[in-house]
Motif scaffolding. Structure first.
Motif, PDB file in Angstrom:
ATOM      1  N   MET A 139       0.814  -1.191   0.000  1.00  0.00           N
ATOM      2  CA  MET A 139       0.000   0.000   0.000  1.00  0.00           C
ATOM      3  C   MET A 139       0.863   1.263   0.000  1.00  0.00           C
ATOM      4  O   MET A 139       0.526   2.239  -0.640  1.00  0.00           O
ATOM      5  N   ILE A 140       2.011   1.243   0.725  1.00  0.00           N
ATOM      6  CA  ILE A 140       2.924   2.386   0.780  1.00  0.00           C
ATOM      7  C   ILE A 140       4.285   1.939   0.274  1.00  0.00           C
ATOM      8  O   ILE A 140       4.804   0.908   0.689  1.00  0.00           O
ATOM      9  N   GLY A 141       4.868   2.737  -0.600  1.00  0.00           N
ATOM     10  CA  GLY A 141       6.230   2.471  -1.046  1.00  0.00           C
ATOM     11  C   GLY A 141       7.195   3.311  -0.234  1.00  0.00           C
ATOM     12  O   GLY A 141       6.960   4.498  -0.026  1.00  0.00           O
ATOM     13  N   ILE A 174      -0.117  -1.576   8.289  1.00  0.00           N
ATOM     14  CA  ILE A 174      -0.302  -1.041   6.937  1.00  0.00           C
ATOM     15  C   ILE A 174       0.778  -1.662   6.056  1.00  0.00           C
ATOM     16  O   ILE A 174       1.971  -1.516   6.339  1.00  0.00           O
ATOM     17  N   PRO A 175       0.383  -2.349   5.005  1.00  0.00           N
ATOM     18  CA  PRO A 175       1.378  -2.981   4.132  1.00  0.00           C
ATOM     19  C   PRO A 175       2.286  -1.941   3.464  1.00  0.00           C
ATOM     20  O   PRO A 175       1.838  -0.853   3.096  1.00  0.00           O
ATOM     21  N   TYR A 176       3.546  -2.309   3.315  1.00  0.00           N
ATOM     22  CA  TYR A 176       4.508  -1.422   2.677  1.00  0.00           C
ATOM     23  C   TYR A 176       5.561  -2.264   1.970  1.00  0.00           C
ATOM     24  O   TYR A 176       5.710  -3.458   2.242  1.00  0.00           O
ATOM     25  N   GLU A 177       6.265  -1.621   1.063  1.00  0.00           N
ATOM     26  CA  GLU A 177       7.461  -2.224   0.475  1.00  0.00           C
ATOM     27  C   GLU A 177       8.596  -1.246   0.696  1.00  0.00           C
ATOM     28  O   GLU A 177       8.364  -0.032   0.780  1.00  0.00           O
ATOM     29  N   LEU A 178       9.804  -1.745   0.840  1.00  0.00           N
ATOM     30  CA  LEU A 178      10.961  -0.905   1.106  1.00  0.00           C
ATOM     31  C   LEU A 178      12.104  -1.367   0.216  1.00  0.00           C
ATOM     32  O   LEU A 178      12.410  -2.561   0.180  1.00  0.00           O
ATOM     33  N   THR A 179      12.709  -0.414  -0.510  1.00  0.00           N
ATOM     34  CA  THR A 179      13.817  -0.776  -1.391  1.00  0.00           C
ATOM     35  C   THR A 179      14.694   0.441  -1.663  1.00  0.00           C
ATOM     36  O   THR A 179      14.345   1.564  -1.330  1.00  0.00           O
ATOM     37  N   VAL A 180      15.837   0.192  -2.278  1.00  0.00           N
ATOM     38  CA  VAL A 180      16.760   1.242  -2.687  1.00  0.00           C
ATOM     39  C   VAL A 180      16.490   1.585  -4.144  1.00  0.00           C
ATOM     40  O   VAL A 180      16.408   0.693  -4.992  1.00  0.00           O
ATOM     41  N   VAL A 181      16.316   2.879  -4.410  1.00  0.00           N
ATOM     42  CA  VAL A 181      16.098   3.394  -5.760  1.00  0.00           C
ATOM     43  C   VAL A 181      16.899   4.690  -5.857  1.00  0.00           C
ATOM     44  O   VAL A 181      16.489   5.702  -5.309  1.00  0.00           O
ATOM     45  N   LYS A 228       1.536   2.987  -9.035  1.00  0.00           N
ATOM     46  CA  LYS A 228       0.076   2.995  -8.917  1.00  0.00           C
ATOM     47  C   LYS A 228      -0.515   1.670  -9.385  1.00  0.00           C
ATOM     48  O   LYS A 228      -1.387   1.101  -8.723  1.00  0.00           O
ATOM     49  N   SER A 229      -0.033   1.149 -10.504  1.00  0.00           N
ATOM     50  CA  SER A 229      -0.574  -0.109 -11.023  1.00  0.00           C
ATOM     51  C   SER A 229      -0.211  -1.302 -10.132  1.00  0.00           C
ATOM     52  O   SER A 229      -0.876  -2.331 -10.174  1.00  0.00           O
ATOM     53  N   ARG A 230       0.816  -1.139  -9.307  1.00  0.00           N
ATOM     54  CA  ARG A 230       1.194  -2.197  -8.360  1.00  0.00           C
ATOM     55  C   ARG A 230       0.448  -2.088  -7.044  1.00  0.00           C
ATOM     56  O   ARG A 230       0.664  -2.868  -6.127  1.00  0.00           O
ATOM     57  N   GLY A 231      -0.460  -1.088  -6.935  1.00  0.00           N
ATOM     58  CA  GLY A 231      -1.301  -0.981  -5.755  1.00  0.00           C
ATOM     59  C   GLY A 231      -0.818  -0.012  -4.698  1.00  0.00           C
ATOM     60  O   GLY A 231      -1.427   0.086  -3.631  1.00  0.00           O
ATOM     61  N   LEU A 232       0.263   0.699  -4.965  1.00  0.00           N
ATOM     62  CA  LEU A 232       0.718   1.683  -3.984  1.00  0.00           C
ATOM     63  C   LEU A 232      -0.234   2.869  -3.980  1.00  0.00           C
ATOM     64  O   LEU A 232      -0.815   3.219  -5.003  1.00  0.00           O
ATOM     65  N   ARG A 233      -0.383   3.488  -2.803  1.00  0.00           N
ATOM     66  CA  ARG A 233      -1.273   4.646  -2.661  1.00  0.00           C
ATOM     67  C   ARG A 233      -0.512   5.902  -2.274  1.00  0.00           C
ATOM     68  O   ARG A 233      -1.051   7.000  -2.319  1.00  0.00           O
ATOM     69  N   LEU A 292       2.176  10.579   8.074  1.00  0.00           N
ATOM     70  CA  LEU A 292       1.492  11.315   7.010  1.00  0.00           C
ATOM     71  C   LEU A 292       0.962  10.359   5.934  1.00  0.00           C
ATOM     72  O   LEU A 292      -0.172  10.510   5.476  1.00  0.00           O
ATOM     73  N   ALA A 293       1.742   9.369   5.563  1.00  0.00           N
ATOM     74  CA  ALA A 293       1.274   8.381   4.580  1.00  0.00           C
ATOM     75  C   ALA A 293       0.045   7.645   5.114  1.00  0.00           C
ATOM     76  O   ALA A 293      -0.928   7.431   4.387  1.00  0.00           O
ATOM     77  N   ALA A 294       0.072   7.287   6.391  1.00  0.00           N
ATOM     78  CA  ALA A 294      -1.078   6.608   6.999  1.00  0.00           C
ATOM     79  C   ALA A 294      -2.300   7.529   7.002  1.00  0.00           C
ATOM     80  O   ALA A 294      -3.428   7.073   6.768  1.00  0.00           O
ATOM     81  N   LYS A 295      -2.104   8.815   7.251  1.00  0.00           N
ATOM     82  CA  LYS A 295      -3.229   9.761   7.234  1.00  0.00           C
ATOM     83  C   LYS A 295      -3.808   9.906   5.825  1.00  0.00           C
ATOM     84  O   LYS A 295      -5.024  10.027   5.664  1.00  0.00           O
ATOM     85  N   ILE A 296      -2.953   9.898   4.824  1.00  0.00           N
ATOM     86  CA  ILE A 296      -3.430   9.964   3.444  1.00  0.00           C
ATOM     87  C   ILE A 296      -4.315   8.765   3.150  1.00  0.00           C
ATOM     88  O   ILE A 296      -5.419   8.899   2.619  1.00  0.00           O
TER      89      ILE A 296
END
Length: 167
Positions: free
Chosen positions: A1-3, A27-34, A51-56, A123-127
């Motif tokens: 849900m959150i990147g 709250i589901p999240y993914e974490l990576t280096v970019v 967005k197409s991967r479901g992140l909000r 803030l991401a959780a509030k969004i």
């Protein structure tokens, strides 16, 4: 849900704060280096597919020149929250703060305090919570816990330093 993304592994101790907060609210999240500078193709692909991967929402942390949050924001319609990071080559963190804060018109990035990844997670959780009642209730409970923590501290201090103020 959150990147949650960061420019390098050295940013992980700061960005872990956002992950820890989101995890505490389940709250589901993914974490990576970019890296905007070392892996620009990966950055573009990440932002364009988010967005197409479901992140909000995306939390992007970067130090130094700190281009990652703004560049990601330019490639997606998702809200991007920038976390300026005090890095080893930083100018007291101001370079990171200003690089994220001073975005051109049309490409906004919400910016939290230097090393403020916990607030980025909140803030991401509030969004998300604006349209997800279950997350909103968890945020209400979190905010209540902050109030209770302060009230407990007041009682402790009052024991050591009695006063007449009871409000």
């Amino acid at each position: 849900m959150i990147g949650i993304i960061m420019g390098s592994q050295s940013d992980l101790p700061v960005m872990q704060q956002a992950a820890d907060f989101l995890k505490s609210l389940e709250i589901p999240y993914e974490l990576t280096v970019v890296s905007a500078h070392r892996t620009p193709e990966r950055m573009f692909e990440y932002a364009k597919s988010a967005k197409s991967r479901g992140l909000r929402a995306i939390i992007a942390g970067a130090g130094g020149a700190a281009h990652l949050p703004g560049m990601v924001a330019s490639c997606t319609t998702l809200p991007v929250i920038g976390v300026p990071i005090l890095s080893s080559n930083s100018i007291d963190g101001w370079d990171s703060v200003l690089s994220i804060l001073q975005m051109p018109s049309g490409i906004p990035v919400a910016t939290v305090a230097l090393n403020g990844a916990t607030n980025a997670g909140i803030l991401a959780a509030k969004i998300i919570g604006a349209s997800e009642p279950e997350i909103s209730k968890k945020l209400e409970a979190y905010q209540q816990s902050l109030k209770e923590k302060v009230l407990h501290t007041i009682d402790e201090i009052k024991t050591l330093h009695p006063n007449e103020y009871d409000q």
